[in-house]
Motif scaffolding. Structure first.
Motif, PDB file in Angstrom:
ATOM      1  N   GLY A 117       0.839  -1.187   0.000  1.00  0.00           N
ATOM      2  CA  GLY A 117       0.000   0.000   0.000  1.00  0.00           C
ATOM      3  C   GLY A 117       0.879   1.243   0.000  1.00  0.00           C
ATOM      4  O   GLY A 117       2.090   1.186   0.166  1.00  0.00           O
ATOM      5  N   LEU A 151      -8.807   1.711   2.824  1.00  0.00           N
ATOM      6  CA  LEU A 151      -7.651   1.528   1.957  1.00  0.00           C
ATOM      7  C   LEU A 151      -6.490   0.863   2.681  1.00  0.00           C
ATOM      8  O   LEU A 151      -5.729   0.109   2.088  1.00  0.00           O
ATOM      9  CB  LEU A 151      -7.196   2.880   1.397  1.00  0.00           C
ATOM     10  CG  LEU A 151      -8.283   3.685   0.658  1.00  0.00           C
ATOM     11  CD1 LEU A 151      -7.751   5.051   0.281  1.00  0.00           C
ATOM     12  CD2 LEU A 151      -8.761   2.940  -0.573  1.00  0.00           C
ATOM     13  N   GLU A 152      -6.371   1.161   3.959  1.00  0.00           N
ATOM     14  CA  GLU A 152      -5.274   0.609   4.748  1.00  0.00           C
ATOM     15  C   GLU A 152      -5.645   0.694   6.213  1.00  0.00           C
ATOM     16  O   GLU A 152      -6.302   1.641   6.649  1.00  0.00           O
ATOM     17  CB  GLU A 152      -3.988   1.399   4.486  1.00  0.00           C
ATOM     18  CG  GLU A 152      -2.778   0.869   5.224  1.00  0.00           C
ATOM     19  CD  GLU A 152      -1.516   1.652   4.913  1.00  0.00           C
ATOM     20  OE1 GLU A 152      -0.415   1.088   5.054  1.00  0.00           O
ATOM     21  OE2 GLU A 152      -1.620   2.822   4.508  1.00  0.00           O
TER      22      GLU A 152
END
Length: 274
Positions: free
Chosen positions: A156, A219-220
């Motif tokens: 990521g 997303l993370e």
């Protein structure tokens, strides 16, 4: 496995590589410390005395030199030093007639860790070649791009790209009621709104009523959504649609990045913030 791995150490991340080499620690140590040997694989020329506490300077063909300092010099086992905010540590563990090389680094900028991993991967490949008496591989742009994309998929980004972080779009913490969360808002021509959030620490949104439909993706990291009294843990890659009129709250773990799309404009830009 030649690929690097990424783990969390406190509030930073650690990038780690392990390479098994068919050479004794003493030979590998020379490749890590001798200037002529370093020229075969290390990305910069290093000047400075090789001893604990010594100041170092790093030179590229162009640009200003970098600075660092040796914190551990224990031949032929451990070498540790800093380079412009990054901590680099080299450990050599004897294994039969060869050794295990463990290289770890604490990058100063999490957003560039995929690029850093790609660069060190290439450096370690060239180190192996140099120790074996083979020529270093030349720079292969296509291979570099492919490996960088692979590391980006593994790790990521760790942050949003700079072009998405214009101060004019930053939302004040007070407006979002999210202390510890850095957020940027973008308004669509049709009245919809997109918000990017990056939790710098653990954070709680507090309870609120949703005025518009919301699309949420993590997303993370990890985000715990409470909707109408029911808790749902959303890890990286998970999506959820929050219906209009829902009673919700959310908890961010430090480092979490989320994207929120609203069916209307629930937030207004607050302008740059100190």
């Amino acid at each position: 496995m030649k690929h690097g791995t990424l783990t969390t150490r406190g509030d930073r991340v650690e990038l780690r590589f392990e390479r098994r080499l068919a050479h004794p620690p003493e030979k590998v140590w020379r490749a890590l410390t001798d200037g002529q040997e370093l020229a075969h694989w290390f990305p910069a020329r290093i000047e400075g005395t090789r001893q604990s506490g010594a100041e170092l300077r790093f030179f590229f063909a162009e640009g200003e030199p970098g600075t660092g300092k040796i914190s551990v010099f224990d031949p032929p086992r451990v070498l540790e030093y800093t380079w412009d905010g990054d901590l680099l540590r080299w450990e050599l563990h004897p294994e039969g007639t060869g050794c295990l090389l463990v290289f770890t680094t604490l990058p100063g900028d999490r957003a560039n860790v995929a690029r850093d991993a790609t660069g060190w991967h290439f450096c370690l490949d060239n180190l192996e070649a140099a120790i074996a008496g083979n020529p270093a591989a030349g720079f292969d742009k296509e291979r570099f791009s492919a490996l960088n994309a692979e590391y980006a998929a593994r790790f990521g980004l760790g942050s949003f790209p700079a072009f998405m972080l214009n101060p004019a779009n930053r939302v004040a913490d007070a407006s979002l009621r999210l202390p510890g969360v850095e957020a940027y808002v973008f308004n669509g021509a049709d009245g919809t709104q997109l918000t990017l959030c990056h939790a710098k620490s653990d954070a709680d949104t507090g309870e609120q009523w949703r005025d518009f439909d919301e699309y949420l993706t993590v997303l993370e990291g990890r985000y715990v959504l409470s909707i109408n009294g029911m808790e749902i843990q959303l890890d990286a890659g998970r999506e959820f649609v929050v219906p209009r009129g829902a009673r919700i709250s959310g908890r961010f773990s430090a480092g979490t990045r989320t994207l929120h799309a609203f069916g209307g404009r629930g937030l207004e830009r607050a302008g740059p913030q100190a």
